[in-house]
Design a protein around this motif. Sequence first.
Motif, PDB file in Angstrom:
ATOM      1  N   SER A  71      41.448   9.982  79.875  1.00  0.00           N
ATOM      2  CA  SER A  71      40.298  10.570  79.195  1.00  0.00           C
ATOM      3  C   SER A  71      39.654   9.542  78.276  1.00  0.00           C
ATOM      4  O   SER A  71      40.354   8.837  77.531  1.00  0.00           O
ATOM      5  CB  SER A  71      40.736  11.791  78.382  1.00  0.00           C
ATOM      6  N   LYS A  72      38.344   9.429  78.378  1.00  0.00           N
ATOM      7  CA  LYS A  72      37.582   8.583  77.450  1.00  0.00           C
ATOM      8  C   LYS A  72      36.709   9.500  76.604  1.00  0.00           C
ATOM      9  O   LYS A  72      35.935  10.303  77.144  1.00  0.00           O
ATOM     10  CB  LYS A  72      36.706   7.584  78.215  1.00  0.00           C
ATOM     11  N   ALA A  73      36.865   9.383  75.295  1.00  0.00           N
ATOM     12  CA  ALA A  73      36.158  10.276  74.368  1.00  0.00           C
ATOM     13  C   ALA A  73      34.658  10.239  74.619  1.00  0.00           C
ATOM     14  O   ALA A  73      34.057   9.155  74.717  1.00  0.00           O
ATOM     15  CB  ALA A  73      36.463   9.887  72.928  1.00  0.00           C
ATOM     16  N   ARG A  74      34.070  11.414  74.704  1.00  0.00           N
ATOM     17  CA  ARG A  74      32.634  11.627  74.874  1.00  0.00           C
ATOM     18  C   ARG A  74      32.080  10.993  76.148  1.00  0.00           C
ATOM     19  O   ARG A  74      30.883  10.838  76.307  1.00  0.00           O
ATOM     20  CB  ARG A  74      31.851  11.115  73.655  1.00  0.00           C
ATOM     21  N   VAL A  75      32.980  10.583  77.085  1.00  0.00           N
ATOM     22  CA  VAL A  75      32.527  10.002  78.354  1.00  0.00           C
ATOM     23  C   VAL A  75      32.991  10.861  79.531  1.00  0.00           C
ATOM     24  O   VAL A  75      32.215  11.219  80.409  1.00  0.00           O
ATOM     25  CB  VAL A  75      33.043   8.550  78.525  1.00  0.00           C
ATOM     26  N   GLY A  76      34.327  11.194  79.551  1.00  0.00           N
ATOM     27  CA  GLY A  76      34.834  12.042  80.629  1.00  0.00           C
ATOM     28  C   GLY A  76      36.213  11.623  81.110  1.00  0.00           C
ATOM     29  O   GLY A  76      36.928  10.843  80.446  1.00  0.00           O
ATOM     30  N   TYR A  77      36.571  12.125  82.298  1.00  0.00           N
ATOM     31  CA  TYR A  77      37.890  11.857  82.878  1.00  0.00           C
ATOM     32  C   TYR A  77      37.757  10.894  84.056  1.00  0.00           C
ATOM     33  O   TYR A  77      36.848  11.029  84.887  1.00  0.00           O
ATOM     34  CB  TYR A  77      38.538  13.170  83.353  1.00  0.00           C
ATOM     35  N   PHE A  78      38.706   9.936  84.134  1.00  0.00           N
ATOM     36  CA  PHE A  78      38.680   8.920  85.182  1.00  0.00           C
ATOM     37  C   PHE A  78      40.060   8.841  85.851  1.00  0.00           C
ATOM     38  O   PHE A  78      41.093   9.051  85.209  1.00  0.00           O
ATOM     39  CB  PHE A  78      38.322   7.549  84.593  1.00  0.00           C
ATOM     40  N   VAL A  79      40.052   8.502  87.149  1.00  0.00           N
ATOM     41  CA  VAL A  79      41.294   8.413  87.914  1.00  0.00           C
ATOM     42  C   VAL A  79      42.069   7.175  87.501  1.00  0.00           C
ATOM     43  O   VAL A  79      41.513   6.065  87.467  1.00  0.00           O
ATOM     44  CB  VAL A  79      41.011   8.383  89.430  1.00  0.00           C
ATOM     45  N   GLU A  80      43.334   7.365  87.167  1.00  0.00           N
ATOM     46  CA  GLU A  80      44.211   6.262  86.769  1.00  0.00           C
ATOM     47  C   GLU A  80      44.804   5.576  87.997  1.00  0.00           C
ATOM     48  O   GLU A  80      44.951   6.185  89.069  1.00  0.00           O
ATOM     49  CB  GLU A  80      45.368   6.798  85.911  1.00  0.00           C
ATOM     50  N   GLU A  81      45.196   4.326  87.837  1.00  0.00           N
ATOM     51  CA  GLU A  81      45.953   3.627  88.879  1.00  0.00           C
ATOM     52  C   GLU A  81      47.426   4.010  88.724  1.00  0.00           C
ATOM     53  O   GLU A  81      47.990   3.906  87.635  1.00  0.00           O
ATOM     54  CB  GLU A  81      45.793   2.113  88.747  1.00  0.00           C
TER      55      GLU A  81
END
Length: 473
Positions: A71-81
């Motif tokens: 999770s990146k604050a105020r940006v959204g959710y991203f897939v981790e490696e």
Amino acid sequence: MDMLLFQLEKDGEKPLYDQLYSGIKEAIITKKISVGEKLPSKRKLADFLNISQTTIEIAYAQLLAEGYIMSKARVGYFVEEIDELPYIQQDTVASLSELPKKKTFKIDFNPASIDIHAFPFQTWRKYAKELFDDASKELLLTGEPQGELSLRTEIANYLYQSRGVVCSPEQIVVGSGTEQLLPMILRLFSDDTYFALENPGYPAVHRMFSQHKRKVYPITVDEEGIFIHELEKTSADVVYITPSHQFPTGAVLSATRRAQALNWAAQSTSRYIIEDDYDSEFRYTGKPIPALHALDRNDKVIYMSTFTKSLMPSLRVAYFVLPPKLLATYNDVFNYYSSTVPRFDQHIVANFMRDGHFAKHLNRMRKIYRKKHDKLTSILENYSKQIKITGEQAGMHILLEVQHELSEKHLQQLASNADIGIYPLSDYRLDHAAASQPQFLLGFGGIPVHEIEHSIEKLMGCWDIKKHQSPPR
């Protein structure tokens, strides 16, 4: 990524958030969603799938907790490696749960059972407590390859006093059970060495020889032990025997055959005897019989034993004693070996033996097992018209021959139906051939003495064997 499309069963038993979590996780694992890719916002995905934002939030929170997304604050959710891991599918879990479980019995005549009620826990706890202390911190490091010298010294002293075995601690190798030590002994001999085994005998031992692709000759056993004349007709150079209490028949190797066995071994430099002295501590008739090793004058016997019967099976401490010539071979073959028994366990056993508690425990257990043995054989006398017992001189089981029109397997099934565990002799034969009359191993070590009479009566009842009145003496 604009959107995620998953088939969600809104009327299914599995909650929607769990279905969504599983779908996204599977997509990440199978690379359908790339590393670093941004997931849809909770609001957009909720509108697209026509479900609540709370459902999306719970699914994302679980993925975040397990490290599949970040999770990146105020940006959204991203897939981790993530590292590639072997994930167990649900159908695999189901199949594992369906594997057959080992059957347990209300009455179990298992010959491997011991009396668990007489163990000196308080004394054992004392030695364990003393060792688990800062003063013993060196035991956290790797110890001596063949086992702790203190334990090997106590074993050497015990063998001399109780079995007549003369050896030095340097000849002893400590390991975690016969299953580990016997394959080590096999490696001391060339691949083209032929071996001989008692028939019937330990199934596990036969499997070990088979798994190591060793050529084996089955040698017949009778009431005097292994047939040495039959052994002499083979090309075997090494024979594995249980002379003090043959397993499973209970036969004690006669004095004549002991001499024959040692003479057979002495006839060639390549010949050896592996003596498994697995339960020699418990003998009920006559004087203790010395180990075969004690009679050997040519260094031809490899002596093996264990603390399985004398202390506990779960301890996993066994050992063998090598003749000097084979000790040199051992040092070449196993120069990398490090004893597989934890050092703390070895020192607990060594201190327990050093202070005389092992001898006291054995004396106590001899009385307990003798009482059980005498009770068992006395009760069985009431059924002597249809049964015959042998192998009752020593150990923690006897051999029961039953005069019955039904087969071993049928009688075993009848006992099982009555919640009684009984073990056919044919299971211990290398060829699995049944005898002319049904024969069973009857272990008494794990049965409380006050339950022996009831256990025998129930067994005889399910076989429809009637008690008879013994004539007055």
